[in-house]
Design a protein around this motif. Structure first.
Motif: not given
Length: 185
Positions: A6-11, A180-181
């Motif tokens: 669920s956090s692969l696209d967090l920046r 943030t995504h």
């Protein structure tokens, strides 16, 4: 595994904030949180332009006899980080990011007793047992290198490093850290 997926696209997001981009260090502690030896954990996060540039979560070396002592030890630990980051900012030619005067780093803490201890150079009956090495933060305050302001626990960014959080609190914690995504998917 569910969290990792669920956090692969967090920046991390950086940008001007209410603090005008200057360095702000949040300091917190989890008093006697280690169940096996009752030691506390110091936590902290240094924010610059709204994003974390340094963070820590470290078990304290000694058992604190009060929440104030535990928070004071965390302040001392994080104060060392403030001075290292201030020197890095000076070295790269950006002293204006240290604070308004280019010298004083803003720290925020949620324990008023520990803040008072850092601001008061006199030893008290209740604080004389605290190891001298932790009074480093008091010296930095007296020399104008650190200013510690109170922040309510509900607004404490470092609080997310102290304990497991339920889902909505964890989402709020991630947002405050500047996570943030990604728009790319």
């Amino acid at each position: 595994m569910r969290y990792v997926r669920s956090s692969l696209d967090l920046r991390l997001r950086f940008g001007r904030t209410n603090d005008s981009g200057c360095l702000v260090v949040y300091t917190d502690a989890d008093w006697a949180g280690q169940k096996h030896d009752r030691k506390s954990t110091s936590e902290g996060v240094a924010m610059l332009y709204g994003g974390p540039v340094c963070w820590l979560s470290k078990v304290q070396r000694s058992v604190a006899t009060s929440s104030t002592e535990s928070e004071y030890i965390a302040q001392a630990t994080n104060a060392k980080t403030t001075q290292w980051l201030a020197q890095v900012l000076k070295d790269i030619g950006c002293p204006e990011l240290i604070g308004a005067n280019g010298k004083t780093v803003q720290m925020r803490a949620d324990n008023q007793g520990a803040i008072a201890l850092a601001n008061n150079p006199h030893l008290h009956e209740r604080s004389r047992h605290i190891d001298i090495s932790y009074h480093y933060v008091r010296d930095l305050v007296q020399n104008g290198k650190v200013k510690i302001d109170y922040i309510p626990t509900a607004d404490m960014i470092a609080d997310g490093f102290t304990k497991p959080l339920e889902r909505t609190a964890f989402e709020k914690f991630k947002g405050r850290l500047g996570m943030t995504h990604s728009m790319l998917s």
